[in-house]
Write an enzyme that holds these catalytic residues in place. Structure first.
Site, PDB file in Angstrom:
ATOM      1  N   GLY A 214      10.934   0.178  11.004  1.00  0.00           N
ATOM      2  CA  GLY A 214      10.586  -1.158  10.581  1.00  0.00           C
ATOM      3  C   GLY A 214       9.856  -1.119   9.253  1.00  0.00           C
ATOM      4  O   GLY A 214       9.308  -0.078   8.863  1.00  0.00           O
ATOM      5  N   CYS A 215       9.820  -2.257   8.561  1.00  0.00           N
ATOM      6  CA  CYS A 215       9.170  -2.267   7.247  1.00  0.00           C
ATOM      7  C   CYS A 215       7.671  -2.027   7.361  1.00  0.00           C
ATOM      8  O   CYS A 215       7.126  -1.107   6.735  1.00  0.00           O
ATOM      9  CB  CYS A 215       9.475  -3.569   6.503  1.00  0.00           C
ATOM     10  SG  CYS A 215       9.092  -5.085   7.410  1.00  0.00           S
ATOM     11  N   TYR A 216       6.975  -2.819   8.174  1.00  0.00           N
ATOM     12  CA  TYR A 216       5.531  -2.597   8.338  1.00  0.00           C
ATOM     13  C   TYR A 216       5.225  -1.198   8.885  1.00  0.00           C
ATOM     14  O   TYR A 216       4.321  -0.523   8.383  1.00  0.00           O
ATOM     15  CB  TYR A 216       4.933  -3.646   9.270  1.00  0.00           C
ATOM     16  CG  TYR A 216       4.921  -5.059   8.757  1.00  0.00           C
ATOM     17  CD1 TYR A 216       4.286  -5.404   7.568  1.00  0.00           C
ATOM     18  CD2 TYR A 216       5.505  -6.088   9.493  1.00  0.00           C
ATOM     19  CE1 TYR A 216       4.251  -6.715   7.117  1.00  0.00           C
ATOM     20  CE2 TYR A 216       5.471  -7.403   9.062  1.00  0.00           C
ATOM     21  CZ  TYR A 216       4.844  -7.710   7.868  1.00  0.00           C
ATOM     22  OH  TYR A 216       4.812  -9.024   7.435  1.00  0.00           O
TER      23      TYR A 216
ATOM     24  N   THR B  22       6.709   1.542   8.434  1.00  0.00           N
ATOM     25  CA  THR B  22       6.860   2.560   7.397  1.00  0.00           C
ATOM     26  C   THR B  22       5.532   2.799   6.686  1.00  0.00           C
ATOM     27  O   THR B  22       5.118   3.944   6.467  1.00  0.00           O
ATOM     28  CB  THR B  22       7.942   2.137   6.392  1.00  0.00           C
ATOM     29  OG1 THR B  22       9.195   2.034   7.079  1.00  0.00           O
ATOM     30  CG2 THR B  22       8.078   3.159   5.266  1.00  0.00           C
TER      31      THR B  22
ATOM     32  N   PHE C 121       4.974  -1.261  -1.050  1.00  0.00           N
ATOM     33  CA  PHE C 121       6.394  -0.913  -1.133  1.00  0.00           C
ATOM     34  C   PHE C 121       7.233  -2.169  -0.975  1.00  0.00           C
ATOM     35  O   PHE C 121       6.725  -3.232  -0.605  1.00  0.00           O
ATOM     36  CB  PHE C 121       6.778   0.143  -0.083  1.00  0.00           C
ATOM     37  CG  PHE C 121       6.440  -0.227   1.343  1.00  0.00           C
ATOM     38  CD1 PHE C 121       7.419  -0.625   2.228  1.00  0.00           C
ATOM     39  CD2 PHE C 121       5.128  -0.149   1.805  1.00  0.00           C
ATOM     40  CE1 PHE C 121       7.106  -0.959   3.552  1.00  0.00           C
ATOM     41  CE2 PHE C 121       4.804  -0.479   3.120  1.00  0.00           C
ATOM     42  CZ  PHE C 121       5.795  -0.879   3.982  1.00  0.00           C
TER      43      PHE C 121
END
Length: 308
Positions: free
Chosen positions: A116-118, A120, A285
């Site tokens: 997942g983005c968070y 990462t 990011f």
């Protein structure tokens, strides 16, 4: 060896569109997508996934599980961009920099779950410190993060860019039930033995993430300070092409963090800030880059390289 066939299932969402754009025109693979009138046809999707070498699933969780269940060809390899399999014991977690052997595990895996983005950012900051023993596994971790609205998918993009955009809140904290689906993923792959407190938010910008984790030095072992934490992160990510650790001096010179500063790249920048008895960990990011499509293509490239 013949050119690998890569099937994108769900190429019309924010992640799928980004992956499609990145892969279109490459001559080291054949790209397969379904026309609009076949995208929801279970039989056609099953035929496509069983005919490919690697499938990239850009689907809601339940649809991703259905797609995997339809696989009958044992040679098919899968990268799942949904959250359906991120804590599954038989799937390889697709964060190549989280461990020295992880890139090789991804390269040889049949089933890879894209992070997942968070998570990462959170795992990127926490895992090296937990592995090194600088953070106790039962530390009461709090994570605050703000993402561009593209992280909310097509509905959020429409809300911010459509005809009613003027009525959309410029900043919104969500996940107030403290049960966000990323929490088990963060806990498992960071190495925490307690649930972290995770507070996500969306801002009125399209893409980019700032994620922060505050630490109280009095709760850490004697001698653990910002310098030791900084050194640990630098050693863990030494030589990485995508994860950058900003020096303490560079971080000290900052007066703010812009979530958009790495947009349209696959980089993630980690920072350590130290004050009076406290440390703030930070990651910046692109939620569509290292946080989604960029990571999926990175994992695909590792798998393709292993195929020769």
């Amino acid at each position: 060896m013949s050119t690998p066939l890569v099937f994108i299932d769900g190429d019309q969402g924010t992640t799928g569109l980004q992956i499609h754009q990145r892969l279109r025109g490459r001559d080291d693979l054949h790209l397969l997508t379904l026309p609009a009138d076949q995208r929801k046809d279970p039989q056609r999707r099953a035929e496509a996934i069983n005919a490919c070498d690697i499938a990239l699933l850009c689907l809601p969780d339940e649809a991703a599980r259905e797609a995997v269940a339809s696989i009958r060809n044992p040679a098919v390899r899968v990268i799942d961009a949904s959250s359906a399999h991120r804590t599954h014991p038989h799937w390889t977690y697709g964060f190549a920099q989280m461990d020295p052997q992880q890139a090789q595990r991804i390269a040889s895996a049949k089933r890879v779950s894209n992070p997942g983005c968070y998570p990462t950012g959170a795992i990127g900051l926490l895992r090296p410190l937990l592995q090194a023993g600088l953070l106790p596994k039962d530390y009461p971790i709090s994570i605050n993060a703000i993402s561009g609205y593209s992280g909310g998918g097509r509905a959020a993009v429409e809300a911010h860019e459509g005809p009613d955009a003027a009525h959309t809140a410029p900043f919104q904290i969500y996940g107030l039930g403290l049960a966000h689906k990323h929490v088990p993923e963060i806990q498992q792959h960071s190495g925490l033995n307690q649930r972290p407190l995770f507070v996500p938010a969306y801002g009125a910008f399209r893409q980019g993430i700032v994620l922060t984790i505050p630490l109280q030095l009095r709760l850490l072992a004697p001698g653990v300070d910002g310098t030791r934490i900084q050194t640990c992160l630098e050693q863990h990510y030494a030589g990485s092409e995508t994860v950058q650790v900003m020096s303490l001096q560079q971080a000290q010179a900052l007066t703010g963090l812009d979530p958009r500063v790495l947009n349209d790249t696959d980089a993630m920048r980690l920072m350590v800030f130290e004050g009076e008895g406290q440390v703030l960990l930070a990651a910046v990011f692109d939620n569509l880059g290292k946080g989604a499509a960029g990571a999926a293509v990175e994992n695909l490239n590792l798998m393709l390289a292993a195929m020769g």
